[in-house]
Scaffold this motif. Sequence first.
Motif, PDB file in Angstrom:
ATOM      1  N   PRO A   1      -8.180   1.892   3.349  1.00 26.73           N
ATOM      2  CA  PRO A   1      -8.896   0.771   4.094  1.00 26.73           C
ATOM      3  C   PRO A   1      -9.404  -0.377   3.134  1.00 26.73           C
ATOM      4  N   LEU A   2     -10.039   0.418   2.049  1.00 26.44           N
ATOM      5  CA  LEU A   2     -10.787  -0.545   1.031  1.00 26.44           C
ATOM      6  C   LEU A   2      -9.542  -1.558   0.650  1.00 26.44           C
ATOM      7  N   LEU A   3      -8.287  -1.053   0.196  1.00 29.00           N
ATOM      8  CA  LEU A   3      -7.216  -1.947  -0.432  1.00 29.00           C
ATOM      9  C   LEU A   3      -6.596  -3.001   0.650  1.00 29.00           C
ATOM     10  N   ALA A   4      -6.697  -2.200   1.922  1.00 27.43           N
ATOM     11  CA  ALA A   4      -6.055  -3.096   2.893  1.00 27.43           C
ATOM     12  C   ALA A   4      -6.954  -4.359   2.868  1.00 27.43           C
ATOM     13  N   LEU A   5      -8.414  -4.185   3.149  1.00 31.86           N
ATOM     14  CA  LEU A   5      -9.420  -5.324   2.998  1.00 31.86           C
ATOM     15  C   LEU A   5      -9.193  -6.428   1.971  1.00 31.86           C
ATOM     16  N   MET A   6      -8.791  -5.705   0.854  1.00 30.62           N
ATOM     17  CA  MET A   6      -8.677  -6.761  -0.344  1.00 30.62           C
ATOM     18  C   MET A   6      -7.239  -7.474  -0.067  1.00 30.62           C
ATOM     19  N   LEU A   7      -6.322  -6.806   0.577  1.00 30.59           N
ATOM     20  CA  LEU A   7      -5.079  -7.620   0.840  1.00 30.59           C
ATOM     21  C   LEU A   7      -5.194  -8.173   2.423  1.00 30.59           C
ATOM     22  N   SER A   8      -6.119  -8.392   2.824  1.00 30.83           N
ATOM     23  CA  SER A   8      -6.514  -9.199   3.979  1.00 30.83           C
ATOM     24  C   SER A   8      -5.500  -8.419   5.019  1.00 30.83           C
TER      25      SER A   8
ATOM     26  N   VAL B   1       0.868  -1.112   0.134  1.00 30.87           N
ATOM     27  CA  VAL B   1       0.143   0.215  -0.016  1.00 30.87           C
ATOM     28  C   VAL B   1       0.870   1.263   0.015  1.00 30.87           C
ATOM     29  N   TRP B   2       2.080   1.199   0.868  1.00 31.49           N
ATOM     30  CA  TRP B   2       3.018   2.310   0.983  1.00 31.49           C
ATOM     31  C   TRP B   2       3.520   2.557  -0.428  1.00 31.49           C
ATOM     32  N   VAL B   3       3.903   1.778  -1.046  1.00 28.40           N
ATOM     33  CA  VAL B   3       4.670   1.831  -2.224  1.00 28.40           C
ATOM     34  C   VAL B   3       3.855   2.342  -3.341  1.00 28.40           C
TER      35      VAL B   3
ATOM     36  N   ALA C   1       5.415   1.764  10.467  1.00 26.79           N
ATOM     37  CA  ALA C   1       4.317   2.146  11.600  1.00 26.79           C
ATOM     38  C   ALA C   1       3.383   0.803  11.403  1.00 26.79           C
ATOM     39  N   VAL C   2       2.910   0.681  10.139  1.00 22.65           N
ATOM     40  CA  VAL C   2       1.894  -0.542  10.115  1.00 22.65           C
ATOM     41  C   VAL C   2       2.290  -1.734  10.413  1.00 22.65           C
ATOM     42  N   THR C   3       3.585  -2.111   9.917  1.00 19.79           N
ATOM     43  CA  THR C   3       4.142  -3.366  10.284  1.00 19.79           C
ATOM     44  C   THR C   3       4.339  -3.431  11.770  1.00 19.79           C
ATOM     45  N   ALA C   4       4.569  -2.359  12.629  1.00 21.64           N
ATOM     46  CA  ALA C   4       4.769  -2.280  13.836  1.00 21.64           C
ATOM     47  C   ALA C   4       3.283  -2.738  14.369  1.00 21.64           C
TER      48      ALA C   4
ATOM     49  N   PRO D   1      -4.958  -7.391   8.721  1.00 20.39           N
ATOM     50  CA  PRO D   1      -5.837  -7.613   9.938  1.00 20.39           C
ATOM     51  C   PRO D   1      -6.389  -6.012  10.156  1.00 20.39           C
ATOM     52  N   VAL D   2      -7.686  -6.174  10.592  1.00 23.75           N
ATOM     53  CA  VAL D   2      -8.582  -5.006  10.871  1.00 23.75           C
ATOM     54  C   VAL D   2      -7.996  -4.159  11.796  1.00 23.75           C
ATOM     55  N   GLY D   3      -7.249  -4.508  12.745  1.00 21.64           N
ATOM     56  CA  GLY D   3      -6.451  -3.698  13.723  1.00 21.64           C
ATOM     57  C   GLY D   3      -5.630  -2.515  13.475  1.00 21.64           C
ATOM     58  N   SER D   4      -5.211  -3.058  12.239  1.00 23.00           N
ATOM     59  CA  SER D   4      -4.003  -2.059  11.510  1.00 23.00           C
ATOM     60  C   SER D   4      -4.607  -0.873  10.834  1.00 23.00           C
ATOM     61  N   TYR D   5      -6.018  -0.961  10.531  1.00 22.52           N
ATOM     62  CA  TYR D   5      -6.427  -0.031   9.726  1.00 22.52           C
ATOM     63  C   TYR D   5      -6.049   1.268  10.163  1.00 22.52           C
ATOM     64  N   GLU D   6      -6.352   1.769  11.206  1.00 20.58           N
ATOM     65  CA  GLU D   6      -6.339   2.837  11.840  1.00 20.58           C
ATOM     66  C   GLU D   6      -4.809   3.513  11.648  1.00 20.58           C
ATOM     67  N   VAL D   7      -3.702   2.653  12.067  1.00 13.68           N
ATOM     68  CA  VAL D   7      -2.344   3.198  11.904  1.00 13.68           C
ATOM     69  C   VAL D   7      -2.180   3.227  10.207  1.00 13.68           C
ATOM     70  N   LEU D   8      -2.686   2.450   9.502  1.00 13.67           N
ATOM     71  CA  LEU D   8      -2.551   2.567   7.988  1.00 13.67           C
ATOM     72  C   LEU D   8      -2.823   3.772   7.564  1.00 13.67           C
TER      73      LEU D   8
END
Lengths: 215, 263, 62
Positions: free
Chosen positions: A107-114, A48-50, A173-176, A116-123
């Motif tokens: 968030p939509l893309l994060a969902l597609m890439l599965s 997502v970041w790249v 940040a997201v990985t953490a 985990p929901v807990g990381s959406y906020e940080v993303l």
Amino acid sequence: MYRELRLAARRIFDWLNPLVFFLLVVCLFPLAVSPEPALLGKIAPGIVWVAALLATLLGMDGLFRSDFEDGSLEQIIVGSQPIALLISAKVLSYWLLTGLPLTLLAPLLALMLSLPVGSYEVLCLSLLIGTPSLCLIGAIGAALVVGLRRGGVLLVLLVLPLYIPILIFGSGAVTASLQGMEATGQLAILGAFLALALPLAPIATAAALRISING
Amino acid sequence: MVKVVANAKALKKQKMPQWFYQLGSPRWFYELSGKWLPWLGGSAALLLTIGLVWALLFAPADYQQGNSFRIIYLHVPSAFLAQSVYLLMAIAGAIGLIWKMKVAEVVAKCAAPIGASYAFLALVTGAIWGKPTWGAWWVWDARLTSMLILLFLYLGVIALNSAIGDRQMAAKASAILAIVGVINLPIIKYSVDWWNTLHQPASFTLTEKPAMPAEMWVPLLLMVLGFYALFTWTLLTRCRTEILERERRAGWVCDLLSNSQIK
Amino acid sequence: MYFSSFSDFIHMGGHGLYVWSSYGIAMLVVLWNVVIPLLKRGTVLASLRQRLIRERSHESQA
């Protein structure tokens, strides 16, 4: 600033393009790597970041182009208004039309890439703090190549190395948060980058614009 | 920007020492550098020859890394040079921007390809050294990664310089890019170090040698000095050519050219 | 002298390939840094001289 936004809103495809590009690049990864959710979730922050980084760069070389071609940039420079302020306004409107939608789309893309929901906020938070810095640094490059015919590729070459710290801490940040750790440290550093770029980058951009126009 | 211009104007009004203005004169620079060149070339050749023979023949092998340790005598000097040349390029660029000094512009332009070549050398030797030490040609070690990014920064400056047709505009634009890069360099280094500790906790690096015996570090010192001398020689030679090209209409250049002894 | 024989020196305790390829590449980079500036200087001097001669002959005709 308002004028900028209205003008940009009129060229709807100009600002839709980075978003579609963002979506497309992200969709390529499951196809190229593997559709397996566990693996995708693990590499999702980086993808997502790249993709977001490349998407902000996509329209960047057009940031000053139309103003350069119709001569209004020259008027701004000889004018009495402080250039750095005008540049900040321009970059802000660019960000509102690319960085912000990217953040909202993430968030939509994060969902597609599965992811985990807990990381959406940080993303979203990391993109929200990180993409303005990307736009500000990119503007320096855009100002340097504005008078050149094939500036687009050159712009990417000039700006990408400068993006590396933001990429490291943004995806870090997201990985953490994926690993269940606090991401506040990384987010604070992203904030510090923004605080540095906000006053400094417009100054450098203004200097670069003067050179591109006056020689 | 307004502030920068104001600063620049204030600086301009300040009296700088006379040598500073003289240095700005291409002719003075050309003549002085001509006197230095043989000394620089000679000391570079001498230092590098002694350093090379010492490094290859007399320095003992490292007890852990064996003879591949000898690559350090190339890697460390070129890595030092790559970093300091970038700094030099940015400082020269800034002087060119603020005082409109032609010689500084020339120095900044000529330093870029040389610095890039040493960054390349540092990368290649680092990778070759990594194979027997880490068992892989490329490892995302913090130093190697920073050096790779430094090489990209150099390539950016060179690309921008060659993309802009107008000489003065090219010099100013790449000076700005170099300055932005120099501000970013510590940030990049810090980020890469942070990222590296996250991904690879334990990796020993080239320079992590607690106590190096004298027969190991003296040749290293010689090599570093030799590389710096060689760099200065290359830089001055390139600058002199560039100055001749730029000042071809000046009287002193025409006189110089008419003198057929100058080769 | 660290090495006892010439073949030892070439072999470098099994690391010969790495050591010698590094030194070879370094030699190329150093040569590039010596030869290219000298060549460039030569061509620039030659072209500037020709230009000067052309201009002078032009002046004398006029």
